[in-house]
Design an enzyme around this catalytic site. Sequence first.
Site, mmCIF file in Angstrom:
data_model
loop_
_atom_site.group_PDB
_atom_site.id
_atom_site.type_symbol
_atom_site.label_atom_id
_atom_site.label_comp_id
_atom_site.label_asym_id
_atom_site.label_seq_id
_atom_site.Cartn_x
_atom_site.Cartn_y
_atom_site.Cartn_z
ATOM 1 N N PRO A 2 0.807 -1.210 0.000
ATOM 2 C CA PRO A 2 0.000 0.000 0.000
ATOM 3 C C PRO A 2 0.846 1.269 0.000
ATOM 4 O O PRO A 2 1.777 1.407 0.775
ATOM 5 C CB PRO A 2 -0.811 -0.116 1.291
ATOM 6 C CG PRO A 2 -0.043 -1.038 2.151
ATOM 7 C CD PRO A 2 0.661 -1.975 1.225
ATOM 8 N N GLU A 3 0.530 2.168 -0.901
ATOM 9 C CA GLU A 3 1.116 3.510 -0.861
ATOM 10 C C GLU A 3 0.000 4.471 -0.455
ATOM 11 O O GLU A 3 -1.080 4.048 -0.095
ATOM 12 C CB GLU A 3 1.754 3.860 -2.208
ATOM 13 C CG GLU A 3 2.866 2.866 -2.534
ATOM 14 C CD GLU A 3 4.101 3.482 -3.163
ATOM 15 O OE1 GLU A 3 4.374 4.670 -2.937
ATOM 16 O OE2 GLU A 3 4.801 2.755 -3.885
ATOM 17 N N LYS A 61 1.675 7.547 5.075
ATOM 18 C CA LYS A 61 1.190 6.178 5.165
ATOM 19 C C LYS A 61 0.860 5.762 6.589
ATOM 20 O O LYS A 61 0.546 4.607 6.831
ATOM 21 C CB LYS A 61 2.223 5.227 4.556
ATOM 22 C CG LYS A 61 2.431 5.496 3.069
ATOM 23 C CD LYS A 61 3.553 4.680 2.506
ATOM 24 C CE LYS A 61 3.984 5.296 1.180
ATOM 25 N NZ LYS A 61 5.195 4.666 0.661
ATOM 26 N N HIS A 103 -2.413 -14.952 8.451
ATOM 27 C CA HIS A 103 -1.450 -14.031 9.045
ATOM 28 C C HIS A 103 -2.120 -13.009 9.957
ATOM 29 O O HIS A 103 -1.665 -11.877 10.075
ATOM 30 C CB HIS A 103 -0.635 -13.354 7.939
ATOM 31 C CG HIS A 103 0.089 -14.334 7.065
ATOM 32 N ND1 HIS A 103 1.137 -15.097 7.535
ATOM 33 C CD2 HIS A 103 -0.115 -14.718 5.789
ATOM 34 C CE1 HIS A 103 1.566 -15.897 6.558
ATOM 35 N NE2 HIS A 103 0.820 -15.676 5.489
ATOM 36 N N ARG A 123 4.181 -10.168 6.155
ATOM 37 C CA ARG A 123 5.617 -9.952 6.350
ATOM 38 C C ARG A 123 5.949 -9.210 7.640
ATOM 39 O O ARG A 123 7.124 -8.992 7.937
ATOM 40 C CB ARG A 123 6.188 -9.191 5.156
ATOM 41 C CG ARG A 123 6.097 -10.005 3.871
ATOM 42 C CD ARG A 123 6.548 -9.239 2.651
ATOM 43 N NE ARG A 123 5.750 -9.644 1.501
ATOM 44 C CZ ARG A 123 5.855 -9.124 0.280
ATOM 45 N NH1 ARG A 123 6.732 -8.167 0.047
ATOM 46 N NH2 ARG A 123 5.094 -9.537 -0.693
ATOM 47 N N ARG A 165 18.876 20.484 -0.207
ATOM 48 C CA ARG A 165 19.523 19.181 -0.098
ATOM 49 C C ARG A 165 20.557 19.025 -1.195
ATOM 50 O O ARG A 165 20.407 19.550 -2.296
ATOM 51 C CB ARG A 165 18.481 18.053 -0.214
ATOM 52 C CG ARG A 165 17.523 17.999 0.940
ATOM 53 C CD ARG A 165 18.249 17.712 2.224
ATOM 54 N NE ARG A 165 17.377 17.741 3.381
ATOM 55 C CZ ARG A 165 16.741 16.666 3.857
ATOM 56 N NH1 ARG A 165 16.886 15.516 3.268
ATOM 57 N NH2 ARG A 165 15.977 16.771 4.911
ATOM 58 N N ARG A 275 16.936 -0.923 -4.211
ATOM 59 C CA ARG A 275 15.604 -1.036 -4.773
ATOM 60 C C ARG A 275 15.716 -1.014 -6.284
ATOM 61 O O ARG A 275 16.787 -0.735 -6.820
ATOM 62 C CB ARG A 275 14.746 0.148 -4.341
ATOM 63 C CG ARG A 275 13.927 -0.092 -3.122
ATOM 64 C CD ARG A 275 13.579 1.195 -2.412
ATOM 65 N NE ARG A 275 13.074 0.907 -1.088
ATOM 66 C CZ ARG A 275 13.818 0.446 -0.093
ATOM 67 N NH1 ARG A 275 15.102 0.234 -0.270
ATOM 68 N NH2 ARG A 275 13.290 0.178 1.067
#
Length: 292
Positions: A2-3, A61, A103, A123, A165, A275
């Site tokens: 989920p985002e 989130k 789960h 997870r 940054r 990633r």
Amino acid sequence: MPELPEVEVVRRGLARWVAGRTVAAVEVTHPRAVRRHPGGDADFAARLRGRTLTGASRRGKYLWLPMAGPGGPGSQPDEAVLAHLGMSGQLLVRPPGSPDETHLRVRFAFTDDGPELRFVDQRTFGGLAVVDLVDGVPEPVAHIGRDPLDPDFDDEAWVAALRRRRTGLKRALLDQSLASGIGNIYADEALWQARLHWARATDTLPKPKARLVMDAARAVMVEALEAGGTSFDSLYVNVNGESGYFDRRLHVYGRTGEPCDRCGSLIVREAFMNRSSFRCPHCQPRPRQARW
DNA sequence: CGAGTACCCTGTTGGC
DNA sequence: TGCCAACAGGGTACTC
């Protein structure tokens, strides 16, 4: 996985199905699910028993359910159940007695004997905790920036912070202290929309280009939200247990070797930050001013 | 403080 | 067919 748009869909579901109900009992079936709760699983359950959940809020989130004070349903919330779904977390509303999910980690039963709230997480990257609210925001969430869908999100402040940054653009997009709720999929899609490379240096990025990438990130989120929340694997299920929809068209994410929807060049995958990053080599060429 | 990396976790996938 | 490494990845803890 989920985002932000998916989490917002879950929040709406919780607001509809859980707000206003009083917790009768909480069962923690996997202690790791409450590892962020300082007092452990017994304390977690004890702090929830008898409390009335007053609503459902979100930043990035993180989701939280404010609880009326111990004084009763009318008292001002000063604590909340904080949830993060991690990669595979689900909050399901299920009739009492329906079979436990493989789960299942935490079960909430309510005094009205209505549907249970279940936290299911394969997870176990996600988790729950009872936390203090500070100005209406959970203490552990205070360091997280507002997200691009927040009406109070300040685009110009984000542009300024980004350009202070000295790093690569995708790393900055994923930095939850600058703006929350942008994950790997949405970062790649926003970069494609804005025709920018993940390694583009932030400190020399022209302001209009910075605005462009944030506009793109927001647009991708809004599109997903309007479609009811996206999902990219079968692990994501919304609050009622219905699968999210799978047919939303991604332009680059997961499309290695497929043609770019703009120019037909073949999408490439690159390893970055442990990633995968996906981009069009023609629309998003490696910049001269690169950082990562 | 800013920047960057290792690690957590487990089910699935793909190469051999 | 079976085995094992790679992979998915947000957030935290850590180092420099």
